[in-house]
Design an enzyme around this catalytic site. Structure first.
Site, short mmCIF file in Angstrom:
data_model
loop_
_atom_site.label_atom_id
_atom_site.label_comp_id
_atom_site.label_asym_id
_atom_site.label_seq_id
_atom_site.Cartn_x
_atom_site.Cartn_y
_atom_site.Cartn_z
N CYS A 113 5.59 5.02 -17.30
CA CYS A 113 4.61 4.29 -16.49
C CYS A 113 4.35 4.89 -15.10
CB CYS A 113 5.00 2.82 -16.33
SG CYS A 113 6.21 2.20 -17.47
N HIS B 93 -0.90 3.03 -21.15
CA HIS B 93 -1.11 2.11 -20.04
C HIS B 93 -2.59 1.92 -19.84
CE1 HIS B 93 3.01 3.59 -19.44
NE2 HIS B 93 3.21 2.31 -19.21
N ARG C 89 17.53 7.58 -21.51
CA ARG C 89 18.29 6.51 -20.88
C ARG C 89 19.73 6.59 -21.34
NH1 ARG C 89 13.97 1.76 -22.23
NH2 ARG C 89 12.17 2.86 -21.37
N LYS D 179 3.84 -11.54 -21.34
CA LYS D 179 3.74 -10.54 -22.40
C LYS D 179 3.62 -11.19 -23.77
CE LYS D 179 8.71 -10.20 -23.09
NZ LYS D 179 9.78 -9.43 -23.67
ZN LIG Z 1 4.95 1.26 -19.26
#
Ligand SMILES: [Zn+2]
Ligand SMILES: [Zn+2]
Length: 646
Positions: free
Chosen positions: A337, A388, A366, A472
Site C-alpha cells: 500500500c 488499491h 513478514r 470492510k
Molecule cells: Zn493495501
C-alpha cells in the site's frame, strides 16, 4: 424480581437468583435438556450461576460455537484429571478450548507421553466423565489460591495467580479434581460421551522459548460417539488433501532449509499454475479498469513509519537493511500500500481522473516464528494479488460493487460456491476507537451494505469488527470439507490517504482527500493455492490444471503415433505430456491417476489404424474412441462451462 431479556427480545420476570438453567426450563424442558452454557450481559456464566440483576441472557447448545467452546474446555478438566491420576506429580498449566477441541499444557517432569498412551488416557477420562460430576465454581482468596498450588509445587499456577487480583480468583471443582479457572463449563461431565486425544506437541510456557518446554496434549470430545466417528473420517480426508502432501506429489512447490524456512520455492508445475492464475486475474482486472504497476521489494524505513506499518511490523519483524556507505535504512516490504500511495502522489489528479486503480502481484515479507510456519498457509514471503483504488466518497458504492463482481468471478471460476459475506462496521458504543469523521464512516458503511445488498450477497453485519481505519467486507468460504477460510477482503481506508497527504482537485477547484480501497481476491498466491489444493484435493479446474492430458502408448511400436497425437493436441492448445517409458499401460494409468491428470489418452494398434484416441477420464470413466478434434471440442466445452469471460 429481575427482568431477563432473551435474544428474541422477549422479557421474562424471574426471582433474583434464578439460574440460566432454570430460565431454560421455564421456556421448555427440551431446551433445558440441550442447554450447555450461557452468556449474561456479555460475560460467560455457568448454567447454574444465580442471576442477581436484570440483563440479557443467551443460552447455548452444542450447535453454537460458544456451546462447543464450553464443552471442549470442560473436557480439558476431565482429561487433566485423568492425566493426574495416571501420572502422579505432573504439573498442570492451562487448558483452553480451541477451534476444534481443546489442549492442555502439562509439565510431565521426567515422564514423556506419546500417541501410544492415548487409549489408556481416553479410557480413564471417559470413566471420569461417566460419573456425571457437576462442575462447581467457587471463589477463593489470592492467599488461599497461592498456598493451594504452592503446596503442590506447581510454579505455573502460582505464576498465573500472582498476576490475578484478589477477589477475582475462582476454582472449578468436579469429582475429586480442582483447577484454577475463570469459568464457562457445561452442567456436568456426563454429557461428554466421546473423547479422543489427537496429538502431542512441545509448547513453551507462555509461548516464550526461554521458558520450560511443556507437553501440549490436543484432544476433542463430542456429545455422541457418532459425531466423533464422523469427525475422524473428516480428519482422514483432510490428511489426504493436506496441501503440503499434494504439493509434493504434484510437484508444485518445495522448501529448502538452505534458502530459509517459510520461503516457498515454486517448481515448474507450480510456477505454471501460478502464472495461469495471474493471467486469469490480470485479464479480468484489465476489463475492470485496473492498471498494473510494479514496485520494489524493499522501501525506506521512513516510508513505513509514515504509513504506520513500522509500528505494526517493525520491531517484531525483519530488521532494517543498512547500506554500507550512506547508512540508509531499508525494510523488506511488509505491505504494498505505501508504495502505491507514492505512485498516486507522483502526479496531480482532478476528480475527472478518479478512480485510479493500481494493481500489482506484489511480494511481501513478514516475520513469522518458526513454530508458526505451516506449508503455504503461513510463510515469511508471499505474493499478494494486491490492488488499491483511489476514489471519491461518491464513487465508493460503485467501486465496491465492481470489486464484489470481480471477487465473485474469481470464486465462480474456481469452483467455490459455498460462501457468505461479512460486513464489518464500527462499534457505535466505542466511537473513540476509530479515526476519521463520523460522516465519512456512515457513508462508507452504507456504501458497503448497499453494494452487498445490490449484488444479492448473503451477508451478515458485524458491529465492532471494522479496522480502526475503515469498514470492510470479507468473503467466508466453506471448502469441500466444511472448513471456513476468510478470503477476498475489501477494505475501505481513510488513514493512508491522510498519512500520505493524497489529494485530488474537486469540481470546486479545491483540494480533497480521496478514499482508498484495498482489495485482494486471492489474498496471496501461496495461501490461495493451498486452499485450492485442499478444496479440490488436487483436481483443479481443467482450465487451470498444469497437465490436462497424458498420452500413453501401449508399446514402443506406437511411440511415433503417440508423438503425432501429442503434436496435434498441442496444436489444439491442450497441455499434454507423453509417457513413453517401457512400462505397462496399467502402471502408467495408475501413476497418471496419482498425478490427477484429467485425461489419459491410450494409443495402440487399433487407434493408430483408425487415426483415433482411446480416452479415459481421471477416476476411470471410459470416453471411448474419439478423434483429436472431437476430444479437443470436449476439452474446450468443459473449460468454457467453468471459465466464463468477465
Ligand atoms: Zn493495501
Ligand atoms: Zn474451566
Amino acid at each position: 424480581m429481575i427482568d431477563i431479556t432473551l435474544p428474541d427480545g422477549a422479557v421474562k420476570k424471574v426471582p433474583e437468583g434464578t439460574t440460566p438453567m432454570e430460565v431454560a426450563k421455564s421456556i421448555s424442558e427440551g431446551l433445558a435438556r440441550n442447554v450447555i452454557s450461557a452468556k449474561f450481559n456479555d460475560t460467560t456464566v455457568e448454567t447454574v450461576t444465580p442471576l442477581k440483576e436484570s440483563g440479557t441472557l443467551t443460552l447455548y447448545t452444542w450447535k453454537d460455537d460458544e456451546g462447543k467452546k464450553a464443552f471442549w474446555h470442560s473436557t480439558s478438566h476431565v482429561v487433566a484429571q485423568a492425566l493426574e491420576e495416571l501420572y502422579p506429580g505432573i504439573k498442570l498449566t492451562i487448558g483452553p478450548a480451541i477451534e476444534n477441541g481443546f489442549y492442555y499444557d502439562v509439565d510431565f517432569g521426567d515422564e514423556t507421553i506419546s500417541e501410544k498412551d492415548f487409549p489408556k488416557i481416553e479410557k480413564k477420562a471417559l470413566e471420569i466423565a461417566r460419573g456425571k460430576h457437576d462442575y462447581k465454581m467457587r471463589s477463593v482468596s489470592k492467599a488461599d489460591a497461592l498456598s493451594y498450588y504452592k503446596e503442590q509445587g506447581n510454579e505455573y499456577k502460582v505464576e498465573l495467580i500472582e498476576n490475578l487480583d484478589d477477589g477475582t480468583i475462582t476454582f472449578c471443582d468436579h469429582s475429586t479434581f480442582t483447577d484454577l479457572c475463570r469459568g464457562g463449563h457445561i452442567p456436568n461431565t456426563g454429557i461428554i460421551k466421546a473423547i479422543k486425544l489427537l496429538s502431542v506437541a512441545g509448547a513453551y510456557w507462555r509461548g516464550d522459548e526461554n521458558n520450560t518446554q511443556l507437553t501440549r496434549v490436543y484432544g476433542i470430545s463430542f456429545p455422541k460417539q457418532k459425531e466423533l466417528t464422523e469427525y475422524l473420517q473428516l480428519l482422514e480426508e483432510a490428511k489426504k488433501r493436506d496441501h503440503r502432501k499434494l504439493g509434493k506429489e504434484l510437484e508444485l512447490f518445495t522448501f529448502s532449509q538452505k534458502v530459509g524456512q517459510g520461503l516457498p520455492l515454486w517448481l515448474p508445475n507450480g510456477a505454471a499454475l501460478r502464472e495461469r492464475l495471474e493471467q486469469f486475474l490480470k485479464k479480468a482486472q484489465k476489463k475492470a479498469g485496473y492498471e498494473m504497476v510494479v514496485t520494489p521489494h524493499i522501501g525506506q524505513k521512513e516510508l513505513y513509519v509514515t504509513s504506520g506499518h513500522y509500528a505494526k511490523y517493525g520491531e517484531d519483524s525483519f530488521q532494517p537493511i543498512h547500506t554500507p556507505k550512506e547508512d540508509e535504512e531499508f525494510l523488506l516490504k511488509p505491505m504494498n500500500c505505501p508504495h502505491h500511495c507514492e505512485i498516486y502522489n507522483s502526479q496531480p489528479f482532478s476528480y475527472k481522473d478518479l478512480p485510479k486503480r493500481y494493481a500489482e502481484f506484489g511480494t511481501v515479507y513478514r516475520y513469522e516464528q518458526s513454530g508458526e510456519l505451516h506449508g503455504l498457509t503461513r510463510v515469511r514471503g508471499f505474493t499478494q494479488d494486491d490492488a488499491h483504488i483511489f476514489c471519491t466518497t461518491e464513487q465508493l458504492n460503485d467501486e465496491f460493487k465492481n470489486v464484489i463482481d470481480l471477487t465473485l468471478y474469481v470464486l465462480n471460476s474456481l469452483g467455490f460456491d459455498n460462501f457468505t459475506a461479512q460486513v464489518s462496521v464500527r462499534d457505535l458504543d466505542n466511537p473513540d476507537k476509530y479515526i476519521g469523521n463520523t460522516d465519512d464512516w456512515e457513508k462508507a458503511e452504507q456504501a458497503i451494505i448497499d453494494a452487498a445488498e445490490e449484488k444479492g450477497l448473503n451477508y451478515v453485519v458485524e458491529s465492532g469488527e471494522a479496522a480502526f481505519y475503515g469498514p470492510k467486507l470479507d468473503f467466508m468460504i466453506k471448502d469441500a470439507l466444511g472448513r471456513n477460510w476468510q478470503l477476498g477482503t475489501i477494505q475501505v481506508d481513510y488513514i493512508l490517504p491522510k498519512r500520505f497527504d493524497l489529494t485530488y482537485k474537486g469540481s470546486d477547484n479545491e483540494l480533497h482527500r480521496p478514499v482508498m480501497i484495498h482489495r485482494a481476491p486471492f489474498g496471496s498466491m501461496e495461501r490461495f493455492v493451498a486452499l485450492l489444493l485442499e478444496h479440490t484435493g488436487g483436481n483443479f479446474p481443467l482450465w487451470l490444471i498444469p497437465t490436462q492430458a497424458i498420452v500413453l502408448p501401449v508399446s514402443e511400436k506406437h511411440e511415433k503415433y503417440a508423438e503425432k497425437v501429442l503434436n496435434s493436441l498441442e496444436n489444439h492448445e491442450i497441455r499434454a505430456l507423453i509417457d513413453n517409458r517401457n512400462e505397462t499401460v496399467g502402471k502408467k494409468i495408475r501413476e497418471a491417476e496419482l498425478k490427477k491428470i484429467p485425461f489419459m489418452i491410450i494409443v495402440g494398434e487399433q487407434e493408430e489404424a483408425s487415426a483415433s484416441l482411446s480416452v479415459r477420464r481421471h477416476g476411470g470413466e471410459d470416453l471411448g474412441s474419439l478423434s483429436v478434434d472431437t476430444f479437443s471440442d470436449l476439452v474446450t466445452t468443459e473449460i468454457n462451462s467453468t471459465l466464463k469471460s468477465f
